[in-house]
Motif scaffolding. Sequence first.
Motif, PDB file in Angstrom:
ATOM      1  N   ASN A 435      -6.714  19.182  47.099  1.00 37.74           N
ATOM      2  CA  ASN A 435      -5.927  20.017  48.005  1.00 37.74           C
ATOM      3  C   ASN A 435      -6.062  21.466  47.569  1.00 37.74           C
ATOM      4  O   ASN A 435      -6.731  21.809  46.580  1.00 37.74           O
ATOM      5  CB  ASN A 435      -4.463  19.561  48.030  1.00 37.74           C
ATOM      6  CG  ASN A 435      -3.874  19.514  46.617  1.00 37.74           C
ATOM      7  OD1 ASN A 435      -4.298  20.253  45.726  1.00 37.74           O
ATOM      8  ND2 ASN A 435      -2.904  18.629  46.412  1.00 37.74           N
ATOM      9  N   ASN A 436      -5.410  22.354  48.284  1.00 31.09           N
ATOM     10  CA  ASN A 436      -5.545  23.794  48.024  1.00 31.09           C
ATOM     11  C   ASN A 436      -5.035  24.149  46.627  1.00 31.09           C
ATOM     12  O   ASN A 436      -5.636  24.959  45.908  1.00 31.09           O
ATOM     13  CB  ASN A 436      -4.769  24.571  49.107  1.00 31.09           C
ATOM     14  CG  ASN A 436      -5.015  26.079  48.974  1.00 31.09           C
ATOM     15  OD1 ASN A 436      -6.131  26.494  48.666  1.00 31.09           O
ATOM     16  ND2 ASN A 436      -3.982  26.878  49.201  1.00 31.09           N
ATOM     17  N   GLU A 437      -3.913  23.531  46.205  1.00 32.27           N
ATOM     18  CA  GLU A 437      -3.341  23.848  44.892  1.00 32.27           C
ATOM     19  C   GLU A 437      -4.278  23.393  43.764  1.00 32.27           C
ATOM     20  O   GLU A 437      -4.469  24.115  42.769  1.00 32.27           O
ATOM     21  CB  GLU A 437      -1.967  23.172  44.759  1.00 32.27           C
ATOM     22  CG  GLU A 437      -1.259  23.492  43.440  1.00 32.27           C
ATOM     23  CD  GLU A 437       0.102  22.809  43.360  1.00 32.27           C
ATOM     24  OE1 GLU A 437       0.758  22.939  42.300  1.00 32.27           O
ATOM     25  OE2 GLU A 437       0.488  22.151  44.343  1.00 32.27           O
ATOM     26  N   ASP A 438      -4.879  22.203  43.923  1.00 32.52           N
ATOM     27  CA  ASP A 438      -5.794  21.716  42.890  1.00 32.52           C
ATOM     28  C   ASP A 438      -7.018  22.605  42.774  1.00 32.52           C
ATOM     29  O   ASP A 438      -7.533  22.853  41.664  1.00 32.52           O
ATOM     30  CB  ASP A 438      -6.220  20.277  43.212  1.00 32.52           C
ATOM     31  CG  ASP A 438      -5.057  19.302  43.074  1.00 32.52           C
ATOM     32  OD1 ASP A 438      -4.095  19.641  42.353  1.00 32.52           O
ATOM     33  OD2 ASP A 438      -5.126  18.208  43.679  1.00 32.52           O
ATOM     34  N   MET A 439      -7.511  23.088  43.935  1.00 30.20           N
ATOM     35  CA  MET A 439      -8.688  23.964  43.891  1.00 30.20           C
ATOM     36  C   MET A 439      -8.378  25.276  43.203  1.00 30.20           C
ATOM     37  O   MET A 439      -9.189  25.806  42.433  1.00 30.20           O
ATOM     38  CB  MET A 439      -9.207  24.204  45.318  1.00 30.20           C
ATOM     39  CG  MET A 439      -9.903  22.990  45.931  1.00 30.20           C
ATOM     40  SD  MET A 439     -10.724  23.362  47.492  1.00 30.20           S
ATOM     41  CE  MET A 439      -9.288  23.613  48.548  1.00 30.20           C
ATOM     42  N   VAL A 440      -7.168  25.843  43.458  1.00 30.02           N
ATOM     43  CA  VAL A 440      -6.784  27.095  42.801  1.00 30.02           C
ATOM     44  C   VAL A 440      -6.684  26.891  41.288  1.00 30.02           C
ATOM     45  O   VAL A 440      -7.154  27.713  40.484  1.00 30.02           O
ATOM     46  CB  VAL A 440      -5.455  27.612  43.387  1.00 30.02           C
ATOM     47  CG1 VAL A 440      -4.952  28.812  42.563  1.00 30.02           C
ATOM     48  CG2 VAL A 440      -5.634  28.016  44.848  1.00 30.02           C
ATOM     49  N   ASN A 441      -6.074  25.801  40.871  1.00 32.92           N
ATOM     50  CA  ASN A 441      -5.951  25.528  39.429  1.00 32.92           C
ATOM     51  C   ASN A 441      -7.313  25.328  38.771  1.00 32.92           C
ATOM     52  O   ASN A 441      -7.549  25.768  37.633  1.00 32.92           O
ATOM     53  CB  ASN A 441      -5.091  24.289  39.203  1.00 32.92           C
ATOM     54  CG  ASN A 441      -3.644  24.508  39.621  1.00 32.92           C
ATOM     55  OD1 ASN A 441      -3.161  25.653  39.631  1.00 32.92           O
ATOM     56  ND2 ASN A 441      -2.959  23.441  39.993  1.00 32.92           N
TER      57      ASN A 441
END
Length: 475
Positions: A435-441
């Motif tokens: 998801n978007n949060e995992d990609m940012v991390n």
Amino acid sequence: PASVVKELMENAIDAQAKNIHVLVTDAGRTCIQVIDDGKGMSETDARLSFERHATSKIHQAVDLFALRTMGFRGEALASIAAVAQVELKTRLETEEVGTRIVVAGSKVETQETISCPIGSSFSVRNLFFNIPARRKFLKPNETEDSNIRVEFERIALVHPDIAFFLHSNDSEVLNLPVSSLRQRIVSVFRKKLNEQLLAVKVDTTMVTISGFIGKPEFSRKRGARQYFFVNRRYMRHPYFHKAVVSAYEQIIPAGEQISYFLYFELEPDTIDVNIHPAKTEIKFENERFIWKILAAAVKESLGKFNVSIDFDMEGLPDIPVFNPQNSIESPKINYGEKFNPFKTSEPEPVYLHSKTTDWKNLYDGLEKPSFNEEEYALYPNEPFIEKGTQHLQLKGRFILTSVKSGLMFIDQHRAHIRILFDRYLKQIQCRQVLNNEDMVNLVDSLFACQTPNRTPDGHTVLSTIREEYIEKLFK
């Protein structure tokens, strides 16, 4: 001076002396005196002893091939009397008075009857008094004293049954009473040498070798005490030295030396000592075989006494000692008469020919999906690995854990790679996407690394494409 001391001491030993005193003044330049309590000489023998080639130690030419005395040429006293002022006092045990003779430059100056103890006393004064050029080239007193001591030690080491006393300038240097061979070696050198010695003993029909060798842990770069003696005579023998050194190969560091004191006893007719003026080089009739015996004896002593060699005796069979008095019996064979090698212990199969009425039971379990971990494992044939409860870290790289079968080492880096790989494989199988949060991390963690564009193996992690190249793709 050292040669004078050596020759006079050997004469005293041949005279069966039990106490030998050596007194040196000014490193032998002024006076060398050797006193013994041996047999002594008669008046006639005392006069003839200063003549060239005169000796009472051999009687015929055949004796040269079976020498059992230290001297045999009859040249020592004549040579000494030719370059020094010599005084001899001697008396036989059967005589009441003795003889005194003074010789200077090979000329007899005085011969008279005197009262003196049993034995002989030689006084050599003003060495090279008539050859100033030779006297000028004498070495410094320290060097000459050292050479005298070396010759004294070589003779004392091989005769522990004789008491030796060495004095230099009225000071006692060595006092060696009658003792065992090991104690004589320790007395000549130092007490610490006692704990460094290993006994060597081998007795064959060809040669008897005895003495001591040094322990491997006491090897040194220089200054090792290395002595060979043959029939109580010191010798140098590089070939036999190699036999000793070969036994220490891969035991002591290369280039280091080991101390040894080895004594050979063999028949005099199998050696030749008359090949060098100093009698320190000896030719052996069976040199090659003695070399092998010596090497084997040294290796045997190292194997017996060296505590660093560990023999694992666990699990070895108990071999009984052979006793010739016990009667020999043939072994008895026990066997079972009813034994049938073709008969198996498995029960015979039972075939049922009756019809199965409950046919539905044959399909039980087919409707339930079965799950086998081996089908999804990366390495299906890999054995089961135990897991420990206690963990320790080694050098920040390895994890140590105790298991039932022993000790397990875990590479932290490779374990982390394995865990990430399994996670990634599971996501692919489950078709999960980030998801978007995992990609940012993920991107933040990547750029927090020191080299985000390369893996530790050197592979590319990210690459940049300029905007003009992207526009060209759509033209």
